[in-house]
Design a protein around this motif. Structure first.
Motif, PDB file in Angstrom:
ATOM      1  N   GLY A 261       0.793  -1.225   0.000  1.00 48.88           N
ATOM      2  CA  GLY A 261       0.000   0.000   0.000  1.00 48.88           C
ATOM      3  C   GLY A 261       0.822   1.271   0.000  1.00 48.88           C
ATOM      4  O   GLY A 261       1.970   1.314  -0.458  1.00 48.88           O
ATOM      5  N   VAL A 262       0.232   2.335   0.542  1.00 50.07           N
ATOM      6  CA  VAL A 262       0.857   3.657   0.524  1.00 50.07           C
ATOM      7  C   VAL A 262       2.084   3.676   1.433  1.00 50.07           C
ATOM      8  O   VAL A 262       2.044   3.194   2.567  1.00 50.07           O
ATOM      9  CB  VAL A 262      -0.155   4.733   0.968  1.00 50.07           C
ATOM     10  N   ASP A 263       3.167   4.237   0.921  1.00 48.45           N
ATOM     11  CA  ASP A 263       4.372   4.450   1.718  1.00 48.45           C
ATOM     12  C   ASP A 263       4.148   5.725   2.530  1.00 48.45           C
ATOM     13  O   ASP A 263       4.401   6.836   2.049  1.00 48.45           O
ATOM     14  CB  ASP A 263       5.586   4.596   0.798  1.00 48.45           C
ATOM     15  N   LEU A 264       3.673   5.560   3.764  1.00 40.91           N
ATOM     16  CA  LEU A 264       3.307   6.721   4.566  1.00 40.91           C
ATOM     17  C   LEU A 264       4.513   7.565   4.959  1.00 40.91           C
ATOM     18  O   LEU A 264       4.406   8.785   5.079  1.00 40.91           O
ATOM     19  CB  LEU A 264       2.550   6.270   5.821  1.00 40.91           C
ATOM     20  N   ILE A 265       5.667   6.934   5.167  1.00 46.54           N
ATOM     21  CA  ILE A 265       6.862   7.713   5.501  1.00 46.54           C
ATOM     22  C   ILE A 265       7.191   8.662   4.357  1.00 46.54           C
ATOM     23  O   ILE A 265       7.434   9.862   4.554  1.00 46.54           O
ATOM     24  CB  ILE A 265       8.051   6.790   5.822  1.00 46.54           C
TER      25      ILE A 265
END
Length: 326
Positions: free
Chosen positions: A266-270
Motif C-alpha cells: 500500500g501507501v508508503d506513509l513515511i
C-alpha cells in the motif's frame, strides 16, 4: 365579501412553526445533526485535498483506469473507519476481492462482511439494507459490474438502449436517501476511453453516464503516474495521482495530489509525510541534503531510512504536520 385578515408572524413564531411542523421534519440550520463528521484517511495530502477526511452521510466515488489503485484506496478508507471500532460491508460485483492482499495492506477483514451478488438488483438492495442498518462504511465495488437481472436472464444479444445508465440513474438516488442513517458510502467505477468526433480526440467517460457526478458528494479521479523502482530497476509501485473533480465538503476545489503506492503493502506513509513536510517547510532541502530539526542526511532515501529507524522522530514529523498520529 369581507377580506380575510392577514396575520403577521414574528421571526420567532415563523421558526417555531417550522420546528413544530406536524408533517415535515425541519431542523434549525445550526443543528448539530446537520454538521458533517469526517474520518481522516491517515494520508496527509489526501486529507488536505478532501477537506479533512471522508465524510459520513455522503457518497464518495472513486474512478480510474485499470490498475490505478481504486479498490486499494477504498480499502484504505475502510481500514481507518474500522480502526475506530466500526463494522463494514463490501459488495463485490466483480468477484475480485482479495482478502490476503487487503490484510497485508492493513485492512481488518474480520470486521468486513463480503457479498458477491447474483445481479445488480441484489447488489443495490443489499447496499441499501447495510445503509439503513447504519453500517459504519459500505463499499460498492464496482458500478461497472452491476448487471440487471433481465440482462442476465436473456442471451448475449439482449442489449436494451442505455440500460446501464438507466439502471444507475434509478438506483443511486435510492442509496443517497439511505445515507441519512450515518454511513460512509464508497462506490468504485472504471474510467474508459471514448473516441470523440475525430480519431485524434479521446474523451474519458465512466460506465453508466456522467449523471454520477451529480449524485456524488466527493468525486475523485485516480491515475497511475511514474513508477517506483528499487536499486535493481524492479517496479515496486507507482505514484498514484488523485484529482478532485467534485468536493461538496472541501474548501479546495479541483485540486490534485500524488501519493506513493507500493503493490506489496500500500501507501508508503513515511514517503508521504516526507513530501508533505517538504511542502510545508518543516523539512529543509538544499540540493541533495535534507534537514529536519537537528538531523541532516543526504538523499531522500537517507531521510526515509532515518525516519524508519527512529520512530520518535517520525512521530514528531507527523505531529509537526498536524496529522493524527494514529
Amino acid at each position: 365579501m369581507a377580506k380575510a385578515k392577514t396575520v403577521s408572524l414574528s421571526m420567532e413564531d415563523k421558526m417555531e412553526l417550522m420546528m413544530n411542523h406536524k408533517k415535515f421534519d425541519f431542523k434549525r440550520g445550526d443543528d448539530e445533526g446537520l454538521r458533517i463528521e469526517k474520518i481522516p484517511t491517515g494520508i496527509p495530502n489526501l486529507d488536505t485535498l478532501i477537506g479533512g477526511g471522508i465524510p459520513k452521510k455522503a457518497l464518495t466515488e472513486l474512478v480510474g483506469e485499470s490498475g490505478s489503485g481504486k479498490s486499494y484506496m477504498a480499502g484504505q478508507i475502510a481500514k481507518k473507519v474500522l480502526e475506530r471500532g466500526g463494522v463494514g460491508a463490501w459488495v463485490d460485483t466483480e468477484f475480485a476481492v482479495n482478502p490476503g492482499w487487503m490484510e497485508r495492506c492493513g485492512v481488518p477483514m474480520d470486521k468486513i462482511g463480503v457479498l458477491q451478488p447474483y445481479n445488480g438488483e441484489e447488489a443495490i438492495d443489499a447496499t441499501r439494507e447495510c445503509l439503513q442498518a447504519g453500517m459504519d462504511i459500505v463499499v460498492l465495488d464496482s458500478l461497472a459490474g452491476l448487471m440487471p437481472k433481465d440482462n442476465l436472464d436473456n442471451d448475449a444479444s439482449y442489449t436494451p438502449m442505455a440500460w446501464q445508465s438507466r439502471f444507475l440513474n434509478q438506483s443511486i438516488p435510492k442509496l443517497i436517501n439511505d445515507l441519512r442513517h450515518g454511513s460512509i458510502l464508497i462506490v468504485v467505477n472504471q474510467l474508459r476511453d471514448d473516441l470523440g468526433a475525430n480519431k485524434y480526440e479521446v474523451n474519458l467517460n465512466v460506465p453508466g453516464g456522467r449523471a454520477q457526478v451529480f449524485f456524488a458528494h466527493i468525486f475523485l479521479e485516480l491515475r497511475r503516474g511514474a513508477w517506483i523502482k528499487d536499486k535493481e530497476d524492479n517496479r515496486l509501485g507507482f505514484d498514484m495521482g488523485i484529482r478532485m473533480r467534485k468536493g461538496r465538503f472541501s474548501e479546495e476545489q479541483w485540486g490534485k495530489t500524488s501519493i506513493p503506492f507500493k503493490v506489496a503493502g500500500g501507501v508508503d506513509l513515511i514517503e508521504t509525510f516526507m513530501r508533505e513536510g517538504i511542502a510545508q517547510g518543516k523539512i529543509k532541502q538544499a540540493g541533495a541534503w535534507y534537514t529536519y530539526r537537528d538531523e541532516k542526511v543526504m538523499g531522500s532515501q537517507g531521510l526515509h531510512d532515518l525516519l524508519e529507524s527512529t520512530p520518535a522522530l517520525y512521530q514528531q514529523l507527523k505531529e509537526d504536520i498536524g496529522e493524527d498520529a494514529t
